[in-house]
Scaffold this motif. Structure first.
Motif, PDB file in Angstrom:
ATOM      1  N   ARG A 492       0.837  -1.161   0.023  1.00  0.00           N
ATOM      2  CA  ARG A 492       0.087   0.149   0.079  1.00  0.00           C
ATOM      3  C   ARG A 492       0.862   1.282   0.083  1.00  0.00           C
ATOM      4  N   PRO A 493       1.165   1.695  -1.214  1.00  0.00           N
ATOM      5  CA  PRO A 493       2.038   3.017  -1.100  1.00  0.00           C
ATOM      6  C   PRO A 493       1.313   4.331  -0.647  1.00  0.00           C
ATOM      7  N   SER A 494       2.169   5.044  -0.235  1.00  0.00           N
ATOM      8  CA  SER A 494       1.474   6.147   0.491  1.00  0.00           C
ATOM      9  C   SER A 494       1.313   7.421  -0.530  1.00  0.00           C
ATOM     10  N   GLN A 495       2.025   7.446  -1.640  1.00  0.00           N
ATOM     11  CA  GLN A 495       2.034   8.357  -2.516  1.00  0.00           C
ATOM     12  C   GLN A 495       1.780   7.581  -3.777  1.00  0.00           C
ATOM     13  N   GLN A 496       1.816   8.219  -4.998  1.00  0.00           N
ATOM     14  CA  GLN A 496       1.690   7.610  -6.198  1.00  0.00           C
ATOM     15  C   GLN A 496       2.865   6.718  -6.648  1.00  0.00           C
ATOM     16  N   LEU A 497       4.034   7.545  -5.952  1.00  0.00           N
ATOM     17  CA  LEU A 497       5.187   6.741  -6.455  1.00  0.00           C
ATOM     18  C   LEU A 497       5.531   6.335  -5.107  1.00  0.00           C
ATOM     19  N   LEU A 676      -4.977 -12.582   7.065  1.00  0.00           N
ATOM     20  CA  LEU A 676      -4.143 -12.106   8.105  1.00  0.00           C
ATOM     21  C   LEU A 676      -3.328 -10.711   7.557  1.00  0.00           C
ATOM     22  N   LEU A 677      -3.177 -10.641   6.302  1.00  0.00           N
ATOM     23  CA  LEU A 677      -2.689  -9.207   5.605  1.00  0.00           C
ATOM     24  C   LEU A 677      -3.712  -8.418   5.556  1.00  0.00           C
ATOM     25  N   ASN A 678      -4.946  -8.837   5.406  1.00  0.00           N
ATOM     26  CA  ASN A 678      -6.264  -7.866   5.436  1.00  0.00           C
ATOM     27  C   ASN A 678      -6.270  -7.337   6.817  1.00  0.00           C
ATOM     28  N   ALA A 679      -6.168  -8.318   7.853  1.00  0.00           N
ATOM     29  CA  ALA A 679      -6.346  -7.676   9.112  1.00  0.00           C
ATOM     30  C   ALA A 679      -5.268  -6.604   9.754  1.00  0.00           C
ATOM     31  N   VAL A 680      -3.820  -7.041   9.168  1.00  0.00           N
ATOM     32  CA  VAL A 680      -2.841  -5.952   9.357  1.00  0.00           C
ATOM     33  C   VAL A 680      -3.279  -4.665   8.706  1.00  0.00           C
ATOM     34  N   ASP A 681      -3.762  -4.507   7.418  1.00  0.00           N
ATOM     35  CA  ASP A 681      -4.289  -3.477   6.663  1.00  0.00           C
ATOM     36  C   ASP A 681      -5.285  -2.689   7.624  1.00  0.00           C
ATOM     37  N   ASP A 682      -6.239  -3.514   7.834  1.00  0.00           N
ATOM     38  CA  ASP A 682      -7.349  -2.994   8.731  1.00  0.00           C
ATOM     39  C   ASP A 682      -6.955  -2.421  10.091  1.00  0.00           C
ATOM     40  N   ALA A 683      -6.225  -3.167  10.982  1.00  0.00           N
ATOM     41  CA  ALA A 683      -5.594  -2.683  11.949  1.00  0.00           C
ATOM     42  C   ALA A 683      -4.762  -1.418  11.829  1.00  0.00           C
ATOM     43  N   LEU A 684      -4.135  -1.203  10.796  1.00  0.00           N
ATOM     44  CA  LEU A 684      -3.116  -0.055  10.648  1.00  0.00           C
ATOM     45  C   LEU A 684      -4.068   1.146  10.191  1.00  0.00           C
ATOM     46  N   THR A 685      -5.406   0.933   9.638  1.00  0.00           N
ATOM     47  CA  THR A 685      -6.274   1.797   9.256  1.00  0.00           C
ATOM     48  C   THR A 685      -7.132   2.525  10.442  1.00  0.00           C
ATOM     49  N   ARG A 686      -7.370   1.465  11.317  1.00  0.00           N
ATOM     50  CA  ARG A 686      -8.017   1.758  12.459  1.00  0.00           C
ATOM     51  C   ARG A 686      -6.964   2.628  13.569  1.00  0.00           C
ATOM     52  N   PHE A 687      -5.730   2.226  13.657  1.00  0.00           N
ATOM     53  CA  PHE A 687      -4.845   2.648  14.409  1.00  0.00           C
ATOM     54  C   PHE A 687      -4.334   4.203  14.025  1.00  0.00           C
ATOM     55  N   ARG A 688      -4.588   4.414  12.921  1.00  0.00           N
ATOM     56  CA  ARG A 688      -3.959   5.802  12.416  1.00  0.00           C
ATOM     57  C   ARG A 688      -5.142   6.754  12.328  1.00  0.00           C
ATOM     58  N   GLY A 689      -6.502   6.213  12.471  1.00  0.00           N
ATOM     59  CA  GLY A 689      -7.799   7.123  12.547  1.00  0.00           C
ATOM     60  C   GLY A 689      -7.845   8.126  11.585  1.00  0.00           C
ATOM     61  N   ALA A 690      -7.776   9.535  11.815  1.00  0.00           N
ATOM     62  CA  ALA A 690      -8.078  10.452  10.969  1.00  0.00           C
ATOM     63  C   ALA A 690      -6.526  10.765  10.360  1.00  0.00           C
ATOM     64  N   LYS A 691      -5.458  10.338  10.842  1.00  0.00           N
ATOM     65  CA  LYS A 691      -4.185  10.697  10.304  1.00  0.00           C
ATOM     66  C   LYS A 691      -3.878  10.142   8.911  1.00  0.00           C
ATOM     67  N   GLN A 693      -2.128   8.141   6.202  1.00  0.00           N
ATOM     68  CA  GLN A 693      -0.803   7.293   5.914  1.00  0.00           C
ATOM     69  C   GLN A 693       0.606   7.946   5.664  1.00  0.00           C
ATOM     70  N   GLU A 694       1.562   7.604   6.272  1.00  0.00           N
ATOM     71  CA  GLU A 694       2.631   8.330   6.416  1.00  0.00           C
ATOM     72  C   GLU A 694       3.702   7.773   5.456  1.00  0.00           C
ATOM     73  N   ASP A 695       3.815   6.555   5.522  1.00  0.00           N
ATOM     74  CA  ASP A 695       4.828   5.890   4.741  1.00  0.00           C
ATOM     75  C   ASP A 695       4.134   5.030   3.866  1.00  0.00           C
ATOM     76  N   ASP A 696       5.022   4.268   2.873  1.00  0.00           N
ATOM     77  CA  ASP A 696       4.520   3.321   2.110  1.00  0.00           C
ATOM     78  C   ASP A 696       4.651   1.880   3.121  1.00  0.00           C
ATOM     79  N   VAL A 697       3.496   1.076   2.948  1.00  0.00           N
ATOM     80  CA  VAL A 697       3.338  -0.052   3.665  1.00  0.00           C
ATOM     81  C   VAL A 697       3.603  -1.303   2.798  1.00  0.00           C
ATOM     82  N   THR A 698       4.391  -2.072   3.231  1.00  0.00           N
ATOM     83  CA  THR A 698       4.682  -3.553   2.635  1.00  0.00           C
ATOM     84  C   THR A 698       4.882  -4.391   3.639  1.00  0.00           C
ATOM     85  N   VAL A 699       4.113  -5.732   3.352  1.00  0.00           N
ATOM     86  CA  VAL A 699       4.183  -6.505   4.254  1.00  0.00           C
ATOM     87  C   VAL A 699       4.372  -8.092   3.466  1.00  0.00           C
ATOM     88  N   VAL A 700       5.331  -8.787   3.491  1.00  0.00           N
ATOM     89  CA  VAL A 700       5.522 -10.235   2.710  1.00  0.00           C
ATOM     90  C   VAL A 700       5.504 -11.035   3.815  1.00  0.00           C
TER      91      VAL A 700
END
Ligand SMILES: [Zn+2]
Ligand SMILES: [Zn+2]
Ligand SMILES: [Zn+2]
Ligand SMILES: [Zn+2]
Ligand SMILES: [Zn+2]
Length: 705
Positions: A492-497, A676-691, A693-700
């Motif tokens: 999940r990249p934070s910017q277009q690039l 599991l990765l969807n859960a990571v994604d959801d948890a991150l979204t919940r965690f940052r709330g209104a903030k 996404q500050e950086d690219d997110v990659t999980v393998v």
């Protein structure tokens, strides 16, 4: 001076009797009897004006003769005949005469409370003086200037006011001011205090240092300010202009600078100099330690925090109770003492310095190797945070208050029973495969051509970015199918690039390379580097199956093309499916997480030593890289990630951190990897709330079935 006069000068200087005759001759002339408006005699020869020779003196003429005989510069230089007409003399004498009167008359130097000077002719003048007499030289000049121009003075023909008249005018003005001051002070706006402490003048809307709510005579001090110092009052403003909330807002910054050094609320600091915000209780601001006074720079950084503090809320926020803040500081100090103590043990106590074969530190409480602190060599400074983290959050032994090991032997025996079987292969020889430099350069060109096209307009630029993004996405593969393993990726990249990238390299020998990496920075530059680096590392992965070799080689090839300050953190792991072995090395990248409920309650973080790509040269790089491996068990979940995951902050400014990710991993371990990765994604979204996404997110991630 003409030649004809010279003999006369000589005779005058030789005979005193001749000079006396000359003086008396001059005094006989009508021009010698001219006086300025204030009665001062005007010398017809030098045009001097004399405060000490006045028409009211009976002997003024004798005094004038003395001047002519002894002082008059014109007579001395040989002049004998007055040259100026009486009217002109009088006019020329005005400035000097006014100065003499001003100097000699105390009631010409009167002012009222506001500082208005009173002209002795017109009782006005509009001249403001800063203090009482003697006034500043500049102010005196303005006064002289006014009198000379004053219509009531009328070039000396006007009649000056008496002392009583001037006093009356001043008294009236002062009484008027006093009424106004009382009126202002009766206005509710006069009872507004910044931080409930510092009086805000409702007229000039400034905090008056020294006038604080706790003073019994603050009203009198406020009146004093309004009377003597407040500019808008002097300018004639009659009433406060701003509503109280606006006043408070305007002086917020000023108030903070007074409040921080003086109010108990702002004094909370721990031994290390972390300052505790009384509103949000965060301790992110580092200032002088608790026993040193706050420096102006400290006050600046604290003021900066408070002004922007979400909980301070522009002054509307409510501070936490003092007791709570005291508690926080006490806790922090206890913790600092503890970590001081821990640092000492890690440095000096052999029981606290035991490491297993893999270089992992072995905890004296739980007697287990703690992979999270596998650093090389053991340095107390670096380890103390990791160790206290382990003790406080993860250590069963510490939690159950078991007796810690007293002897090194207690720990080394247990080492054989450790569940994670890791083996360093740091000394393994790495075979470097040479690749023609030209091939690499061609790849860099290709990568750049993909992303950069000459374009001027904004929309072309945007179009280019979108196409670059597509190119970038195309470069990132889907997870491969591998019998006996479940593999997936979250990207999940934070910017277009994005600067994050990953790859799966399937080799003919049946091994699979797992690459995850993060280029410092974002945008086009990071994307360019990413395109190039991914090709290089992936290609290196195809050429050899030794993770350390892959990273060493990649560093060698990539480094010359990186700008100074650009680097790439990368973790490269090789899955030997047949041997059920995962071997990996890390170039400054985040730890690899391993979780399996049968191994232990918590995931373990494995962090082989190694610095980021692009920093050191070949030999140096190779010497920093450590390699780790472990035998895979059914149910093992192995997770690689980038720092965009753990460094994401929530609205309170806290990072998710590795513990947060471990918790998510643990809580969702029973799901399939996709979920599991969807859960990571959801948890991150919940965690940052209104903030954002500050950086690219990659999980393998993969799981052994
Ligand atoms: Zn003279
Ligand atoms: Zn005047
Ligand atoms: Zn004021
Ligand atoms: Zn705060
Ligand atoms: Zn432990």
């Amino acid at each position: 001076m003409s030649d004809a006069r010279r003999p006369t000068v000589q005779s005058a200087t030789h005979t005193g009797g001749g000079l006396d005759r000359t003086a008396r001759t001059i005094m006989a002339s009508p021009v010698a009897k001219v006086f300025a408006f204030n009665g001062c005699w005007i010398c017809p020869m030098c045009s001097g004006v004399f405060g000490a020779i006045t028409s009211s003196q009976s002997n003024w003429m004798e005094r004038a003769i003395i001047h002519l005989k002894t002082d008059c510069p014109s007579i001395r230089s040989g002049e004998r005949i007055p040259k100026v007409a009486p009217e002109v003399m009088k006019k020329n004498a005005l400035p000097q005469a006014v100065r003499i009167s001003y100097a000699a008359t105390p009631y010409w130097k009167c002012r009222d409370h506001i500082g208005n000077w009173y002209c002795p002719y017109c009782l006005g003048g509009g001249i403001r003086v800063s203090g009482s007499s003697p006034f500043a030289a500049q102010e005196i000049e303005s006064i002289i200037d006014h009198i000379l121009r004053c219509a009531s003075f009328a070039n000396g023909s006007g009649k000056p006011k008496t002392q009583a008249q001037i006093k009356q005018a001043i008294d009236q003005s002062n009484a008027r001011l006093e009424r106004q001051v009382r009126l202002i002070l009766s206005n509710p706006a006069s009872k507004i205090f910044s931080f409930d402490t510092f009086w805000i003048c409702p007229m000039c809307v400034e905090i008056q240092p020294g006038i604080t709510a706790d003073l019994v005579n603050w009203v009198e001090m406020a009146a004093q300010h309004l009377r003597h110092a407040c500019e808008p009052v002097k300018e004639g403003q009659l009433a406060p202009k701003l509503p109280p909330y606006q006043m408070k807002k305007n002086v917020l910054e000023q108030g903070l600078r007074y409040a921080i050094p003086s109010m108990p609320l702002y004094r909370f600091r721990d031994q290390s100099g972390r300052w505790y915000c009384p509103y949000c209780t965060h301790n992110a601001v580092k200032v002088s330690p608790a026993d040193a006074p706050l420096t102006p720079a400290d006050i600046e950084v604290i003021a900066h925090h408070v002004q922007h503090c979400f909980y301070f809320d522009g002054g509307r926020g409510v501070a936490k109770p003092i007791a709570l803040l005291e508690d926080l500081v006490r806790q922090a100090n206890t913790k600092l003492d503890a970590s001081q103590d821990l640092r000492g043990r890690l440095r000096d106590d052999p029981v606290w310095r035991v490491r297993d074969r893999n270089g992992c530190w072995v905890c004296p409480y739980c007697r287990k190797p703690v992979l999270a602190v596998s650093f090389q060599p053991l340095r107390a400074e670096d380890a103390v945070d990791d160790v206290s983290q382990h003790l406080l959050k993860h250590c069963d032994g510490y939690r159950r208050k078991v007796q810690p090991a007293r002897d090194v032997s207690e720990l080394t025996v247990l080492e054989e029973k450790t569940q994670v079987v890791a083996r360093t292969v740091a000394d393994e020889k790495t075979e470097m495969i040479q690749v023609d430099r030209k091939i690499y350069e061609m790849m860099v060109r290709m990568a750049k051509d993909h992303v950069i096209s000459k374009s001027d307009t904004q929309s072309e630029m945007e179009g280019m970015l979108v196409s670059a993004q597509k190119t970038q996405m195309k470069m990132l593969p889907k997870a491969p199918h591998l019998p006996g393993f479940e593999i997936d990726v979250l990207y999940r990249p934070s910017q277009q690039l994005s600067g994050d990238f990953y790859d799966f390299i399937q080799n003919a020998d049946g091994t699979t390379g797992f690459l995850i990496a993060d280029v410092s920075g974002h945008g086009i530059d990071a994307a360019l580097v990413m395109g190039m680096a991914k090709k290089v590392i992936s290609m290196a992965g195809r050429m050899q199956s030794d993770p350390k070799g892959v990273l060493t080689y990649s560093n060698e090839v990539i480094r010359p093309d990186l700008d100074r300050g650009t680097f790439i953190t990368a973790c490269y792991g090789v899955l030997h499916a047949d041997q059920r072995l995962f071997r990996f090395a890390s170039a400054g990248h985040n730890p690899v997480l391993l979780y399996n409920p049968v191994r232990g309650d918590l995931p373990v973080a494995m962090r082989p030593a190694g610095i980021a790509l692009g920093i050191a040269d070949g030999a140096q790089m190779e010497s920093t890289l450590e390699q780790m491996e472990f035998t895979l068990l059914p149910g093992d979940i192995v997770l690689q990630y980038t720092d965009g995951v753990v460094e994401q902050t929530n609205p309170a400014g806290e990072m998710l951190q590795i513990e947060g990710l471990m918790e998510i991993l643990r809580a969702n371990a029973d799901r399939d990897i996709r979920h599991l990765l969807n859960a990571v994604d959801d948890a991150l979204t919940r965690f940052r709330g209104a903030k954002p996404q500050e950086d690219d997110v990659t999980v393998v991630c993969f799981r052994v079935q």
